[in-house]
Motif scaffolding. Structure first.
Motif, short mmCIF file in Angstrom:
data_model
loop_
_atom_site.label_atom_id
_atom_site.label_comp_id
_atom_site.label_asym_id
_atom_site.label_seq_id
_atom_site.Cartn_x
_atom_site.Cartn_y
_atom_site.Cartn_z
N HIS A 157 -29.82 -15.59 -25.20
CA HIS A 157 -29.51 -15.41 -23.77
C HIS A 157 -28.77 -16.61 -23.20
O HIS A 157 -27.91 -16.47 -22.32
N LEU B 285 -24.96 -16.61 -21.39
CA LEU B 285 -24.81 -17.24 -20.08
C LEU B 285 -23.68 -18.28 -20.11
O LEU B 285 -22.83 -18.32 -19.22
N VAL C 187 -30.19 -25.82 -15.66
CA VAL C 187 -30.63 -24.43 -15.81
C VAL C 187 -31.69 -24.39 -16.91
O VAL C 187 -31.43 -24.79 -18.05
N ILE D 31 -34.36 -22.16 -19.19
CA ILE D 31 -34.51 -20.79 -19.69
C ILE D 31 -35.87 -20.63 -20.35
O ILE D 31 -36.16 -21.28 -21.36
N TYR E 223 -34.01 -21.62 -12.48
CA TYR E 223 -34.74 -21.02 -13.61
C TYR E 223 -34.13 -19.66 -13.92
O TYR E 223 -34.03 -18.80 -13.05
N TYR E 224 -33.70 -19.48 -15.16
CA TYR E 224 -33.17 -18.19 -15.64
C TYR E 224 -34.15 -17.65 -16.68
O TYR E 224 -34.48 -18.34 -17.64
N THR F 255 -37.62 -16.33 -15.99
CA THR F 255 -38.76 -17.13 -15.53
C THR F 255 -40.01 -16.88 -16.37
O THR F 255 -40.14 -15.85 -17.04
N LEU G 213 -33.84 -16.77 -11.30
CA LEU G 213 -33.09 -15.56 -11.66
C LEU G 213 -33.94 -14.75 -12.62
O LEU G 213 -34.19 -15.18 -13.75
N VAL H 234 -35.42 -11.19 -14.71
CA VAL H 234 -34.81 -10.15 -15.56
C VAL H 234 -35.57 -8.83 -15.54
O VAL H 234 -35.16 -7.87 -16.21
N VAL I 124 -31.27 -10.18 -11.70
CA VAL I 124 -29.87 -10.17 -12.17
C VAL I 124 -29.61 -9.09 -13.23
O VAL I 124 -28.49 -8.91 -13.68
N ALA J 105 -25.88 -13.84 -13.47
CA ALA J 105 -26.53 -15.16 -13.45
C ALA J 105 -25.48 -16.27 -13.38
O ALA J 105 -25.62 -17.23 -12.62
N ILE K 212 -25.17 -19.16 -10.52
CA ILE K 212 -25.30 -20.56 -10.94
C ILE K 212 -24.05 -21.36 -10.56
O ILE K 212 -24.13 -22.46 -10.03
#
Length: 372
Positions: free
Chosen positions: A2, A6, A76, A78, A106-107, A109, A131, A133, A151, A358, A362
């Motif tokens: 992921h 990104l 960022v 993950i 935070y992508y 979470t 962000l 999912v 997102v 995302a 960002i």
């Protein structure tokens, strides 16, 4: 996986972006400078983490030193909550330093809705934006006054853009028997998981394959050596195939799947399965006291019902795995019903392009931050 998608989308927005941190080969291939390779961070369970604490603290110190040296504008994070929330707190403490203004995002979470609900307060205090999912996560976080935005789920785009090969080509490439259905085992990507889960899974699979005239294939992640699997069992009548998981999920008849993201991937490809998970008794005991949700497998959590059987800890034994799988495989109606119900996962998650969405958020926050 992921992180790489990104980075790809961020680089499309601005090719001059400089990105560094912890990642794997896929992130490196997209242009990220690796300070540490993610393989060094694959600790599983409380005992493993405690054992590696000195190393974990060193990694955090090194990252913080790089952040200060490079005057980073945006971080960022993950997933990986134990490490990332601790790092975020230390990064926040740097802010009084001159010329260092950090924005934390935070992508993907932590699953605080399942456990560690006390962490919601930390997330609210530390992060400019989270962000998420899963659609239900946005609602959950917003109710807790966290700046959250759904997102989409990155697996949707990963699977939609994947170039699947045909069953004929799969058979030819890996010397599979075209006359036999594939019984697939996904035992996880960490060696501790494989050691716990695979020996019982293969015993059940051998019995099923003998009775139902199927062939056993083990999906092996890129970081593992195929020989590991042959060293864990006396049975040798199975194939280990590396880096072909989506094709195997698409063409298999049934899966014995380790709980985690794999169950979501299998569900999105509508593969009937049984979910298994086993860990150390201490990790399980602590985890059980914290987890407050009715389903364990991600496919079941998304659908909010137990569509797929879950065999956890002591129940993840050869006999139970065999019984549950045999029960489904011997009933065509049950098999088809499971496929149809798993098909609903796509509807729940939608078709939003998570990496693209995302990246836009960002990048926009980074520009706002620069301007201020």
């Amino acid at each position: 996986l992921h992180g790489a998608s990104l980075i790809r989308e961020l680089k499309k927005l601005d090719g001059s972006l400089k990105i560094f941190g912890i990642g794997g080969d896929k992130m490196k291939a997209e242009g990220m400078e690796l300070i540490y390779h993610i393989d060094k961070m694959a600790f599983l369970g409380f005992v493993e983490v405690i054992k590696h604490l000195p190393f974990i603290k060193k990694v955090q110190r090194d990252l913080i030193d790089e952040v200060k040296k490079r005057k980073v504008g945006e971080v960022v994070l993950i997933d990986y909550p134990g490490f990332n929330l601790s790092l975020a707190k230390k990064l926040k403490q740097l802010e009084p330093e001159p010329e260092l203004k950090l924005e934390l995002i935070y992508y993907i979470t932590p699953q605080v809705w399942a456990w560690g609900k006390g962490r919601v307060n930390k997330i609210r205090e530390l992060f400019k934006k989270v962000l998420v999912v899963f659609p239900f996560e946005e609602k959950y976080f917003k109710e807790k006054n966290v700046h959250a935005e759904f997102v989409g789920h990155p697996l949707i785009q990963e699977i939609n853009s994947y170039n699947f090969i045909s069953r004929n080509l799969l058979d030819h490439k890996f010397d599979l028997d075209p006359a036999k259905e594939i019984l697939l085992i996904l035992p996880g990507s960490r060696i501790q998981e494989v050691n716990s889960i695979f020996p019982e899974a293969i015993k059940a699979a051998v019995k099923l394959a003998d009775e139902l005239d199927m062939q056993i294939v083990v999906a092996c992640s890129s970081n593992l050596d195929e020989k590991v699997f042959y060293g864990l069992t006396d049975h040798k009548n199975f194939k280990v195939i590396k880096d072909q998981t989506y094709d195997l999920l698409k063409h298999a008849k049934f899966g014995i799947v380790k709980s985690g993201t794999s169950t979501l991937e299998a569900g999105l490809l509508e593969l009937p399965m049984v979910i298994v998970y086993k860990t150390s008794w201490l990790t399980y005991a602590i985890g059980k006291s914290l987890v407050k949700i009715k389903n364990f497998g991600m496919a079941n959590i998304v659908l909010d019902e137990q569509v797929v059987p879950e065999l956890i800890q002591n129940e993840a034994n050869a006999e139970k795995i065999y019984d549950e799988a045999r029960n489904i495989l011997s009933d065509e109606d049950m098999l088809n019903s499971m496929k149809l119900r798993l098909g609903r996962i796509k509807k729940v998650l939608g078709d939003a392009d998570a990496p693209k969405n995302a990246a836009k958020i960002i990048y926009s926050l980074l520009n706002e931050h620069k301007a201020s």
